[in-house]
Design an enzyme around this catalytic site. Structure first.
Site, short mmCIF file in Angstrom:
data_model
loop_
_atom_site.label_atom_id
_atom_site.label_comp_id
_atom_site.label_asym_id
_atom_site.label_seq_id
_atom_site.Cartn_x
_atom_site.Cartn_y
_atom_site.Cartn_z
CG HIS A 165 -1.76 1.14 1.44
ND1 HIS A 165 -3.12 1.11 1.24
CD2 HIS A 165 -1.48 2.41 1.84
CE1 HIS A 165 -3.64 2.30 1.51
NE2 HIS A 165 -2.66 3.10 1.88
CD GLU A 166 2.00 3.79 3.61
OE1 GLU A 166 2.50 4.83 3.12
OE2 GLU A 166 0.87 3.77 4.12
CG HIS B 139 0.43 6.18 -0.41
ND1 HIS B 139 -0.67 6.79 -0.94
CD2 HIS B 139 0.00 5.47 0.67
CE1 HIS B 139 -1.74 6.45 -0.22
NE2 HIS B 139 -1.35 5.65 0.75
#
Length: 385
Positions: free
Chosen positions: A83-84, A87
């Protein structure tokens, strides 16, 4: 859980950072750190999840239940990491530098080096993480149909699907510091043209999210839900995380903001240009209340006079060239007088320099802004607010 607010994968050399994080690897130069609190969060997940595994697989032994609970904790951590990375890679693609990616207690954080300049960039970076999580969750959900049901392998695939879907959906909740809150901020920012208004709206959303988590946990206790203790533990920790994160975002916005009525010209010191070969004692005397730009004979600026270095040099060699006490003028230490106040505050906060050359739109020196002068003015305005 994950929240956002440094191409190829680097080597997997491990080291301990001064902040206690363990460097796992690097992505596009960005270090991926594992904070000590991650182990605490994983242990909490294992302890709370193991009894639930026993109910989902009645024939499983205690050892198998603990093993599958540990696997779920690892899958949750991997889900947050991916997920990170979503980003991080989108931020880098947009030209937004990332300091580091850090995994900690039940969550992760991609620490960008500067605030996105446009609401569209903010929205793209915020949406990237949940998009990765939901895609992985959907893929694992389809994979469940390809393995025998009701076995340990099926449960691991189901755990992976649930972990990614949970991370994706949770982060879309409309409150800071979650990605949904960043999307709210981007939307309000785009409509109003003011980032601060978007932050305030998303912080209010964070308070609603935290309250909703606690209500859901209490509802589980009241109804005797089978996962009530797991729900309570996760909800309390994540509500605490959301509240602290929202407060941090609000404080950061206040530090970044430019107070209404404050004029940059009131803070800028007059600038004086002196030959770089001037005696340092003379340059020091001329610098009282002013910034001094030292210019070489060819017209190129040698730098800004560093008063501390000049005082030390003048104490031993008062006739030495002032250029020896010059602080180089770098691109990041030059400010446009017409720049928005918020951009000036952010640049000064993030650049390791104590004074900045302010120039007009023609590139001519208009003054010198000192970090301490700006900090004092912002503190005075904050106390009056």
């Amino acid at each position: 859980m994950a929240a956002t607010s440094e191409q190829g994968t680097g080597g997997a050399r491990q080291a301990v950072r001064p902040d206690g994080g363990l460097v796992l690897f690097r992505v596009a130069g960005v270090p991926v750190l594992l904070a000590p609190s991650w182990w605490i969060g994983s242990l909490i997940v294992v302890v709370l999840y193991a009894p639930l595994v026993g109910r989902l697989l009645p024939d499983a032994s205690a050892a198998t239940s603990w093993l599958l609970a540990g696997a779920f904790a690892l899958l949750l951590g991997l889900s947050v990491l991916l997920h990170e990375l979503g980003h991080c890679l989108v931020a880098l693609r947009l030209g937004i530098p990332v300091r580091r990616l850090r995994l900690f207690l039940l969550g992760g954080l991609s620490e960008v080096a500067r605030t996105p300049k446009r609401p569209g960039d903010e929205g793209l970076v915020a949406a990237a993480g949940p998009a990765v999580s939901l895609l992985l969750g959907g893929f694992c959900g389809l994979l469940m149909f390809a393995v025998p049901p009701d076995g340990a392998v099926w449960l691991l695939v189901a755990e992976c699907s649930v972990a990614n879907l949970a991370v994706g959906v949770f982060n879309l909740l409309p409150g800071l510091p979650l990605d949904g809150g960043r999307l709210v901020r981007a939307g309000v920012w785009a409509v109003t043209g003011t980032r601060a208004k978007g932050t305030r709206a998303a912080v209010a959303g964070g308070a609603v999210v935290a309250a909703g988590l606690l209500v859901w946990a209490l509802w589980g206790l009241a109804t005797g839900s089978p996962d009530r203790w797991l729900r309570l533990g996760v909800c309390v920790v994540t509500a605490w995380f959301v509240i602290l994160g929202a407060r941090s975002e609000l404080a950061a916005e206040r530090r970044r903001g430019w107070p209404e009525g404050l004029v940059l010209g009131e803070l800028v010191r007059p600038v004086l240009q002196l030959p770089a070969e001037s005696p340092v004692s003379d340059a020091l005397a001329a610098s009282a209340g002013r910034g001094v730009v030292l210019v070489r004979a060819d017209g190129v600026a040698a730098g800004l006079l560093d008063e501390g270095a000049a005082e030390r040099l003048a104490g031993s060699s008062p006739h030495a060239p002032a250029e020896l006490a010059a602080e180089p003028i770098r691109a990041e230490t030059v400010l446009l007088a017409s720049e928005p106040g918020e951009d000036i505050v952010e640049r000064v906060r993030e650049t390791p320099a104590w004074q900045f050359l302010v120039v007009d739109d023609e590139g001519r020196p208009a003054g010198v802004l000192r970090r301490d002068d700006l900090r004092a003015a912002l503190n005075r305005r904050a106390r009056r607010a």
